[in-house]
Design a protein around this motif. Sequence first.
Motif, PDB file in Angstrom:
ATOM      1  N   ASN A 391       0.998  -0.898   0.135  1.00  0.00           N
ATOM      2  CA  ASN A 391       0.107   0.023   0.073  1.00  0.00           C
ATOM      3  C   ASN A 391       0.908   1.224   0.369  1.00  0.00           C
ATOM      4  O   ASN A 391       0.224   2.216  -0.313  1.00  0.00           O
ATOM      5  CB  ASN A 391      -1.243   0.066   1.650  1.00  0.00           C
ATOM      6  CG  ASN A 391      -1.687  -0.985   0.812  1.00  0.00           C
ATOM      7  OD1 ASN A 391      -2.125  -0.612   0.186  1.00  0.00           O
ATOM      8  ND2 ASN A 391      -2.234  -1.729   2.046  1.00  0.00           N
ATOM      9  N   THR A 392       1.768   1.306  -0.026  1.00  0.00           N
ATOM     10  CA  THR A 392       3.090   2.555   0.033  1.00  0.00           C
ATOM     11  C   THR A 392       3.733   2.546  -0.465  1.00  0.00           C
ATOM     12  O   THR A 392       4.894   3.577  -1.120  1.00  0.00           O
ATOM     13  CB  THR A 392       3.646   2.773   1.630  1.00  0.00           C
ATOM     14  OG1 THR A 392       4.840   1.305   1.482  1.00  0.00           O
ATOM     15  CG2 THR A 392       2.802   2.059   2.927  1.00  0.00           C
ATOM     16  N   HIS A 394       5.630   3.105  -4.138  1.00  0.00           N
ATOM     17  CA  HIS A 394       5.482   4.413  -5.141  1.00  0.00           C
ATOM     18  C   HIS A 394       4.794   2.744  -7.239  1.00  0.00           C
ATOM     19  O   HIS A 394       4.763   1.614  -7.203  1.00  0.00           O
ATOM     20  CB  HIS A 394       6.325   4.496  -5.998  1.00  0.00           C
ATOM     21  CG  HIS A 394       6.450   5.914  -6.760  1.00  0.00           C
ATOM     22  ND1 HIS A 394       6.371   5.413  -8.141  1.00  0.00           N
ATOM     23  CD2 HIS A 394       6.409   7.032  -7.610  1.00  0.00           C
ATOM     24  CE1 HIS A 394       6.240   6.153  -9.213  1.00  0.00           C
ATOM     25  NE2 HIS A 394       6.134   7.515  -8.311  1.00  0.00           N
ATOM     26  N   PRO A 395       3.655   3.652  -8.100  1.00  0.00           N
ATOM     27  CA  PRO A 395       2.720   3.004  -8.577  1.00  0.00           C
ATOM     28  C   PRO A 395       4.324   2.932  -9.514  1.00  0.00           C
ATOM     29  O   PRO A 395       4.122   1.533 -10.402  1.00  0.00           O
ATOM     30  CB  PRO A 395       1.907   4.439  -9.562  1.00  0.00           C
ATOM     31  CG  PRO A 395       1.965   4.794  -8.468  1.00  0.00           C
ATOM     32  CD  PRO A 395       3.379   5.336  -7.375  1.00  0.00           C
ATOM     33  N   HIS A 415      -0.700  -0.857  -9.233  1.00  0.00           N
ATOM     34  CA  HIS A 415      -1.609  -1.136  -7.899  1.00  0.00           C
ATOM     35  C   HIS A 415      -2.501   0.387  -7.073  1.00  0.00           C
ATOM     36  O   HIS A 415      -3.295   1.231  -8.572  1.00  0.00           O
ATOM     37  CB  HIS A 415      -0.332   0.033  -7.547  1.00  0.00           C
ATOM     38  CG  HIS A 415       1.096  -0.831  -7.071  1.00  0.00           C
ATOM     39  ND1 HIS A 415       1.207  -2.168  -6.553  1.00  0.00           N
ATOM     40  CD2 HIS A 415       2.481  -0.113  -7.345  1.00  0.00           C
ATOM     41  CE1 HIS A 415       2.680  -2.083  -6.897  1.00  0.00           C
ATOM     42  NE2 HIS A 415       3.149  -1.198  -7.046  1.00  0.00           N
ATOM     43  N   SER A 417      -5.225   2.781  -5.939  1.00  0.00           N
ATOM     44  CA  SER A 417      -5.464   3.872  -5.360  1.00  0.00           C
ATOM     45  C   SER A 417      -5.138   3.064  -4.002  1.00  0.00           C
ATOM     46  O   SER A 417      -6.371   2.765  -3.095  1.00  0.00           O
ATOM     47  CB  SER A 417      -6.573   4.698  -6.002  1.00  0.00           C
ATOM     48  OG  SER A 417      -6.566   6.216  -5.199  1.00  0.00           O
ATOM     49  N   HIS A 418      -4.591   3.749  -2.984  1.00  0.00           N
ATOM     50  CA  HIS A 418      -4.056   4.158  -1.325  1.00  0.00           C
ATOM     51  C   HIS A 418      -3.768   5.375  -0.318  1.00  0.00           C
ATOM     52  O   HIS A 418      -2.960   6.274  -0.684  1.00  0.00           O
ATOM     53  CB  HIS A 418      -3.681   2.938  -1.615  1.00  0.00           C
ATOM     54  CG  HIS A 418      -4.256   2.663   0.635  1.00  0.00           C
ATOM     55  ND1 HIS A 418      -3.249   2.606   1.857  1.00  0.00           N
ATOM     56  CD2 HIS A 418      -4.944   1.187   0.906  1.00  0.00           C
ATOM     57  CE1 HIS A 418      -3.532   2.323   2.639  1.00  0.00           C
ATOM     58  NE2 HIS A 418      -4.660   1.785   2.224  1.00  0.00           N
ATOM     59  N   ASP A 420      -1.986   5.633   1.277  1.00  0.00           N
ATOM     60  CA  ASP A 420      -0.351   5.079   2.535  1.00  0.00           C
ATOM     61  C   ASP A 420       0.564   5.220   1.036  1.00  0.00           C
ATOM     62  O   ASP A 420       1.771   5.673   1.419  1.00  0.00           O
ATOM     63  CB  ASP A 420      -0.233   4.155   3.509  1.00  0.00           C
ATOM     64  CG  ASP A 420      -1.159   4.088   4.267  1.00  0.00           C
ATOM     65  OD1 ASP A 420      -1.239   5.201   4.235  1.00  0.00           O
ATOM     66  OD2 ASP A 420      -1.666   2.782   4.798  1.00  0.00           O
ATOM     67  N   ARG A 421       0.448   5.252   0.407  1.00  0.00           N
ATOM     68  CA  ARG A 421       0.880   5.772  -1.141  1.00  0.00           C
ATOM     69  C   ARG A 421       2.039   6.363  -1.822  1.00  0.00           C
ATOM     70  O   ARG A 421       1.250   7.609  -1.916  1.00  0.00           O
ATOM     71  CB  ARG A 421       0.213   5.186  -2.333  1.00  0.00           C
ATOM     72  CG  ARG A 421       0.857   4.389  -3.653  1.00  0.00           C
ATOM     73  CD  ARG A 421       0.923   3.668  -4.931  1.00  0.00           C
ATOM     74  NE  ARG A 421      -0.670   2.701  -4.129  1.00  0.00           N
ATOM     75  CZ  ARG A 421      -0.073   1.881  -3.776  1.00  0.00           C
ATOM     76  NH1 ARG A 421       1.262   1.327  -4.015  1.00  0.00           N
ATOM     77  NH2 ARG A 421      -1.473   1.036  -3.778  1.00  0.00           N
ATOM     78  N   THR A 423       3.059   9.131  -4.036  1.00  0.00           N
ATOM     79  CA  THR A 423       2.669   9.338  -5.584  1.00  0.00           C
ATOM     80  C   THR A 423       4.056  10.138  -5.940  1.00  0.00           C
ATOM     81  O   THR A 423       3.647   9.602  -7.810  1.00  0.00           O
ATOM     82  CB  THR A 423       1.553  10.519  -5.604  1.00  0.00           C
ATOM     83  OG1 THR A 423       1.852  11.600  -4.547  1.00  0.00           O
ATOM     84  CG2 THR A 423       0.959   9.830  -4.057  1.00  0.00           C
ATOM     85  N   VAL A 428       9.398   3.509  -0.712  1.00  0.00           N
ATOM     86  CA  VAL A 428       8.537   1.482  -0.220  1.00  0.00           C
ATOM     87  C   VAL A 428       8.790   1.904   1.472  1.00  0.00           C
ATOM     88  O   VAL A 428       9.472   1.566   1.721  1.00  0.00           O
ATOM     89  CB  VAL A 428       8.679   0.340  -0.766  1.00  0.00           C
ATOM     90  CG1 VAL A 428       9.864  -0.441  -1.423  1.00  0.00           C
ATOM     91  CG2 VAL A 428       7.480  -0.560  -0.297  1.00  0.00           C
ATOM     92  N   ARG A 460       3.119  11.632   1.797  1.00  0.00           N
ATOM     93  CA  ARG A 460       3.361  10.428   1.373  1.00  0.00           C
ATOM     94  C   ARG A 460       2.637  11.388  -0.209  1.00  0.00           C
ATOM     95  O   ARG A 460       2.845  10.228  -1.829  1.00  0.00           O
ATOM     96  CB  ARG A 460       1.862   9.515   1.262  1.00  0.00           C
ATOM     97  CG  ARG A 460       1.861   8.355   2.738  1.00  0.00           C
ATOM     98  CD  ARG A 460       3.222   7.866   2.856  1.00  0.00           C
ATOM     99  NE  ARG A 460       3.392   7.651   4.210  1.00  0.00           N
ATOM    100  CZ  ARG A 460       3.037   6.567   4.522  1.00  0.00           C
ATOM    101  NH1 ARG A 460       2.818   5.742   3.740  1.00  0.00           N
ATOM    102  NH2 ARG A 460       2.841   6.820   5.886  1.00  0.00           N
TER     103      ARG A 460
END
Length: 560
Positions: A391-392, A394-395, A415, A417-418, A420-421, A423, A428, A460
Motif C-alpha cells: 500500500n506504500t 510507488h506506482p 497498484h 489507489s491508497h 498510504d502510497r 505518489t 516503499v 506521501r
Amino acid sequence: MEQSGVVQLEGDSISCLICMDLLKDPVTVPCGHSYCMDCIKAHWDDEDQRETHSCPHCKQTFPARPVLVKNTTLEELVEELKKTGLSSVSGDHCYAGPEDEPCDVCSGRKMKAVKSCLVCRASYCEEHLKLHYESPAFEKHKLVDTKKPQENVCSLHDEEMKIFCRTDQRCICYLCVMDEHEGHETVSTAAERAEKQKKLQETREQILEKIEDRTKDVKILQLEAGNISGGADKAVQETELILTELIHHLKKARSEVKQQIRSQQEAEVNRVLDLQEKLEQEIRDLQSKDREMEQLSHTEDHSQFLHRYPSLSALSESTHSSSFHLRPLRYFEEATAAVVDTRDKLQELLRDKQAEISLTVAEVDVLLSEPEPKSRAGFLRHSCELTMDPNTAHPHLLLSEDDRKATYMKEEQPHPSHPDRFTAWHQVLSRESLTGRCYWEVESRRGGVRVAVTYRNIRRAGRLNECLLGCNDKSWALCCEPNSYTFWHNNVKTAVSGPQPFRVGVYLDHGAGVLAFYSVSETMTLLHRVQTTFTQPLHAGLLFYSDGDAAEFIKPEKDL
C-alpha cells in the motif's frame, strides 16, 4: 569398651560397602551384606546386560535380580547415631574410597588419610598420625592437608621443592637452581607465597568491593523489578477497564446500527406493503368494472345499453401511478460501506496506538541496556524479518510475491489507489513497525538505493522534502551509490566513507536512540552511527533512483 563396640558397629555394620558412607535407605541383599539402595541399584543396573547379579563384597551370585526392601532396623540405627553425634566418629575412621587418599601405613583395608608428611612422603589416617603429634622425633616434620606427597618432591633430584623460579613460574629444589635454572630469578617458596598472598588479598578486596557494588545493584534491580511488576499490574487493570469500556461502546454502537437498519427496514416494508394493498384493491375494482362492461356489451336492448353506458365508460384516474418512486437498492449497501470505513479507520488508529503502546512498554528495557553487538552473529541475534507494504509502494515499483524485493520499473504497475502510497518519490516502507532492538540487511546488486528508517506519519503525496526519505525530521537515510556513501537527515547531507559491498546491515536500538549502518561482507564495517531520541515506532524504507534499480530485505539466516 562400650564406646569401642559402638565405633566398631559404625565402621562395619552401618557403612555402605560401595560408597563407604553411612547407609542411606539401607537394604540387605540375600547374602546378608547391606548397601545404600541407590548404590546397589546402580551396581546391578550395570550388571543387567550380563543377566547375572552378585554381591559386590562377597561376589555371591543370585539366579535373578533380588527385590530390594528397606531395612528399617538399620535405618533407625543410622538415624539414632546421627542424633547422638557419633556419626562424626564414623567419618574420622571410615575407609578410603576411590576418590580418597588412603593411609600408607594401614594394612589390609586402608583407612582414609587425613594428613600428609612432606618429610616421610607418606599419608596417614587419624590413628597412624598420632605418632607425629606425640613423638619428639617428628617435631620438624611438615604436615600438610591430604595429598600425594610426591607432588612437593622434585622428580629429577628427589628433593623437596622449597624454591620458586619466577622466570619459569614453577617450584624447584635447590639442586635445580645450580642446574637447568642457573641464572634464573629465584626466591624461596615462602617469600613467593608471601608476595602472592599479598596480591591475593588485594584481589580479594577488589572482589569484595565488587560483591558489595553488585549487591547494591541487585537491590536496585529487585526494587526496579517490583516497580515494573506493580506498574504492569496497574496498567493491566486500567487498560482492561478502558478496553472493556471501548468494547461496551462498540457493542452499543452495533446494537444501535442494527436497530436503525431494522427500523428503516420496517418503515420501508410497511410503505411498500401499504402501496401494494392499495394497488391490489384498484386491480379488484377494475376487474369488477370490466365484468360489468362485458355484461353491457351483450345487452340486446339498445335503450338500456345507452342508458348505462355513460356510467361505465368513464374511467376514474388512478391515485397510485405505476411510475411511483422506488428507493435505490444500494441504500443498505451504503450503510454497510459506512460501517466498513469506520472499521478500517478504527483498525488503523488501533494499529498506530498499539505501536505507541509497545514503544512505551519497551522503554522499561533502557535500565538494562546491552552493549552493541561486535560481530554479525551478535547482530543476527536481534534480526527481524521485514516485508514491504504494497500500500506504500510507488506506482512504478514492482514487488516480488513475498514482498521482500522491489524493482524500479519504467512501466506503471497496477497498484490500487491508497492514501498510504508514495505518489512522486520512488519509495516503499516496511509493513512491520520497529521498536526495541532490531537488525536487518538490505541487498542491492544493481544501481543505487537509499536505505532508511522513518516514522509512519511521513507525508506521501507530492515531490516535497516532507515526503523524501532523509530530507525531513521524520526520517534517516543512508544513500548507497556505486562509488560513494552519504547520510541524510532533515535535509542535511553528511559524507560517509567505507567499502562498497552490495549488502548493508542496519542496527536499531530504539530505546537507546541508536541507529547504525554497516557494510556487510566477510567482516562488518561501521559506516555511520546516529545517537538521537526516537519518539515513535519506525518503519524501514527504501528509495530507488533509476529504472532497473532493485533492492531486497534479506532473510536473517541467508549467508553472504
